[in-house]
Motif scaffolding. Sequence first.
Motif, mmCIF file in Angstrom:
data_model
loop_
_atom_site.group_PDB
_atom_site.id
_atom_site.type_symbol
_atom_site.label_atom_id
_atom_site.label_comp_id
_atom_site.label_asym_id
_atom_site.label_seq_id
_atom_site.Cartn_x
_atom_site.Cartn_y
_atom_site.Cartn_z
ATOM 1 N N ARG A 87 0.827 -1.209 0.000
ATOM 2 C CA ARG A 87 0.000 0.000 0.000
ATOM 3 C C ARG A 87 0.861 1.260 0.000
ATOM 4 O O ARG A 87 0.557 2.233 -0.697
ATOM 5 C CB ARG A 87 -0.918 0.002 1.234
ATOM 6 C CG ARG A 87 -2.093 -0.952 1.174
ATOM 7 C CD ARG A 87 -3.283 -0.347 0.435
ATOM 8 N NE ARG A 87 -3.661 0.952 0.960
ATOM 9 C CZ ARG A 87 -4.427 1.160 2.040
ATOM 10 N NH1 ARG A 87 -4.887 0.119 2.727
ATOM 11 N NH2 ARG A 87 -4.739 2.378 2.410
ATOM 12 N N LEU A 88 1.931 1.255 0.778
ATOM 13 C CA LEU A 88 2.802 2.427 0.822
ATOM 14 C C LEU A 88 3.416 2.711 -0.541
ATOM 15 O O LEU A 88 3.470 3.867 -0.988
ATOM 16 C CB LEU A 88 3.902 2.237 1.868
ATOM 17 C CG LEU A 88 3.459 2.302 3.331
ATOM 18 C CD1 LEU A 88 4.575 1.823 4.248
ATOM 19 C CD2 LEU A 88 3.020 3.716 3.721
ATOM 20 N N ARG A 89 3.886 1.669 -1.219
ATOM 21 C CA ARG A 89 4.490 1.864 -2.540
ATOM 22 C C ARG A 89 3.496 2.465 -3.532
ATOM 23 O O ARG A 89 3.877 3.212 -4.428
ATOM 24 C CB ARG A 89 5.024 0.539 -3.077
ATOM 25 C CG ARG A 89 6.261 0.031 -2.334
ATOM 26 C CD ARG A 89 6.872 -1.180 -3.036
ATOM 27 N NE ARG A 89 7.925 -1.778 -2.239
ATOM 28 C CZ ARG A 89 7.757 -2.838 -1.451
ATOM 29 N NH1 ARG A 89 6.578 -3.449 -1.401
ATOM 30 N NH2 ARG A 89 8.765 -3.305 -0.736
ATOM 31 N N ALA A 90 2.227 2.147 -3.354
ATOM 32 C CA ALA A 90 1.203 2.622 -4.282
ATOM 33 C C ALA A 90 0.682 4.012 -3.926
ATOM 34 O O ALA A 90 0.278 4.768 -4.821
ATOM 35 C CB ALA A 90 0.026 1.632 -4.306
ATOM 36 N N GLU A 91 0.716 4.377 -2.636
ATOM 37 C CA GLU A 91 -0.032 5.562 -2.205
ATOM 38 C C GLU A 91 0.782 6.624 -1.459
ATOM 39 O O GLU A 91 0.314 7.749 -1.291
ATOM 40 C CB GLU A 91 -1.181 5.126 -1.285
ATOM 41 C CG GLU A 91 -2.144 4.148 -1.924
ATOM 42 C CD GLU A 91 -3.176 3.632 -0.932
ATOM 43 O OE1 GLU A 91 -3.512 4.370 0.020
ATOM 44 O OE2 GLU A 91 -3.640 2.496 -1.100
ATOM 45 N N LEU A 92 1.982 6.312 -1.017
ATOM 46 C CA LEU A 92 2.701 7.218 -0.128
ATOM 47 C C LEU A 92 3.037 8.555 -0.785
ATOM 48 O O LEU A 92 3.450 8.609 -1.930
ATOM 49 C CB LEU A 92 4.006 6.556 0.339
ATOM 50 C CG LEU A 92 4.820 7.370 1.352
ATOM 51 C CD1 LEU A 92 4.136 7.392 2.711
ATOM 52 C CD2 LEU A 92 6.233 6.813 1.473
ATOM 53 N N LYS A 93 2.890 9.621 0.001
ATOM 54 C CA LYS A 93 3.299 10.960 -0.407
ATOM 55 C C LYS A 93 4.086 11.600 0.729
ATOM 56 O O LYS A 93 3.862 11.303 1.906
ATOM 57 C CB LYS A 93 2.085 11.833 -0.740
ATOM 58 C CG LYS A 93 1.296 11.354 -1.950
ATOM 59 C CD LYS A 93 0.127 12.274 -2.223
ATOM 60 C CE LYS A 93 -0.673 11.794 -3.447
ATOM 61 N NZ LYS A 93 -1.840 12.691 -3.715
ATOM 62 N N ALA A 94 5.002 12.483 0.360
ATOM 63 C CA ALA A 94 5.712 13.263 1.374
ATOM 64 C C ALA A 94 4.750 14.263 2.006
ATOM 65 O O ALA A 94 3.767 14.686 1.380
ATOM 66 C CB ALA A 94 6.884 13.997 0.740
ATOM 67 N N MET A 95 5.012 14.638 3.244
ATOM 68 C CA MET A 95 4.259 15.719 3.859
ATOM 69 C C MET A 95 4.534 16.999 3.072
ATOM 70 O O MET A 95 5.648 17.228 2.583
ATOM 71 C CB MET A 95 4.670 15.909 5.322
ATOM 72 C CG MET A 95 4.415 14.694 6.205
ATOM 73 S SD MET A 95 2.681 14.161 6.312
ATOM 74 C CE MET A 95 1.936 15.533 7.195
ATOM 75 N N ASP A 96 3.534 17.826 2.950
ATOM 76 C CA ASP A 96 3.653 19.049 2.172
ATOM 77 C C ASP A 96 4.784 19.920 2.725
ATOM 78 O O ASP A 96 4.777 20.282 3.904
ATOM 79 C CB ASP A 96 2.335 19.817 2.214
ATOM 80 C CG ASP A 96 2.290 20.959 1.221
ATOM 81 O OD1 ASP A 96 3.042 20.915 0.231
ATOM 82 O OD2 ASP A 96 1.505 21.897 1.434
ATOM 83 N N GLY A 97 5.746 20.214 1.901
ATOM 84 C CA GLY A 97 6.861 21.062 2.304
ATOM 85 C C GLY A 97 7.995 20.349 2.999
ATOM 86 O O GLY A 97 9.010 20.980 3.340
ATOM 87 N N ALA A 98 7.875 19.036 3.199
ATOM 88 C CA ALA A 98 8.884 18.316 3.980
ATOM 89 C C ALA A 98 10.240 18.282 3.274
ATOM 90 O O ALA A 98 11.283 18.428 3.921
ATOM 91 C CB ALA A 98 8.410 16.903 4.285
ATOM 92 N N LEU A 99 10.249 18.081 1.964
ATOM 93 C CA LEU A 99 11.520 18.030 1.254
ATOM 94 C C LEU A 99 12.266 19.358 1.373
ATOM 95 O O LEU A 99 13.478 19.382 1.629
ATOM 96 C CB LEU A 99 11.308 17.661 -0.214
ATOM 97 C CG LEU A 99 12.567 17.600 -1.083
ATOM 98 C CD1 LEU A 99 13.589 16.633 -0.514
ATOM 99 C CD2 LEU A 99 12.206 17.229 -2.522
ATOM 100 N N ASP A 100 11.557 20.458 1.233
ATOM 101 C CA ASP A 100 12.197 21.769 1.372
ATOM 102 C C ASP A 100 12.736 21.966 2.789
ATOM 103 O O ASP A 100 13.801 22.560 2.982
ATOM 104 C CB ASP A 100 11.213 22.881 1.030
ATOM 105 C CG ASP A 100 10.913 22.966 -0.465
ATOM 106 O OD1 ASP A 100 11.705 22.429 -1.262
ATOM 107 O OD2 ASP A 100 9.882 23.560 -0.823
ATOM 108 N N ALA A 101 11.994 21.476 3.793
ATOM 109 C CA ALA A 101 12.451 21.600 5.178
ATOM 110 C C ALA A 101 13.699 20.763 5.411
ATOM 111 O O ALA A 101 14.623 21.188 6.122
ATOM 112 C CB ALA A 101 11.336 21.181 6.137
ATOM 113 N N VAL A 102 13.748 19.570 4.823
ATOM 114 C CA VAL A 102 14.932 18.715 4.943
ATOM 115 C C VAL A 102 16.132 19.397 4.297
ATOM 116 O O VAL A 102 17.243 19.410 4.853
ATOM 117 C CB VAL A 102 14.665 17.337 4.314
ATOM 118 C CG1 VAL A 102 15.967 16.563 4.097
ATOM 119 C CG2 VAL A 102 13.714 16.537 5.198
#
Length: 225
Positions: A87-102
Amino acid sequence: MSVKFEAARFDAVLFDCDGVLVDSEPITNGVLRQMLNEAGWALSQAECERIFIGKAVRDERARIEQETGQPLTEDWMRAFYARRDQRLRAELKAMDGALDAVIAAHRHTGGRIACASGADKAKVVMQIQMAGMSPYFEDRIFSGHDLPRSKPAPDVYLAAAAHVGIAPARCLVIEDTATGVRAGLDAGATVWGYCPAGHGRAFEGLPVARVFRHMDELAAALHTG
C-alpha cells in the motif's frame, strides 16, 4: 494560521519519519486495522490510531494477543509488513513542504541531519527514498527496532546524535506524537512539535519548545540566508 518563527541555530536536526517526513500513518493504520479486524479485534480507525500511532506494533503485543485471542506470530508480522509496504508503494506521499524543510535543515547544519524512527528500518529507508530525501540523509537513518528500547525511550535519538557527533543538547528534534516527543526530551534535545491539524493537543503537558503547522515554518526558521 501559521506562526512565524524567529531564526534558530542548531548543530544537528533529527527528524521522525512517519507523520513528519511522509504521510504514512493513515495507510499503515488502515492496513493494521483491517488485519486486526480479520484476526477478531473489531476496532474503529480512530481507536486504531489512538492505540498505535507513534508506537511499534510489537509494543502492543500483550493487548493484541488479549483482544484477538491469538499469539502475535512472526508470520503475522511478515504478512502485515508485506501488505503495508504494498500500500505504501502505491499511495505514499511526502508531507507538504517536507523536502524543502529537509534541504533547509541540511544546509543549516552542514549536513548533520538524521532520521530517527520507531518503525522498522526497511520501511523508513523505503519511504525516504520514495520522498526523494535519500541524498540528504544518506546512511543517517535509525530505527528503534535495532536498539534495546524504542520510543518513548530516548535510545534512537541518542544513537542518531552520537552518529552525527553532536551533543543532544545542541540537537533539534522534529516530532508529531507525544511518544516521540518524550523520546526527544529524554534524550536531552530541543523538541518542536509538528501538528498539521493545528490544535497541538497531542503535546499538552509536554515541554515542546514550539508547535508549528506547516513545514514551510520549519524551513524558514532554519534559513541561514
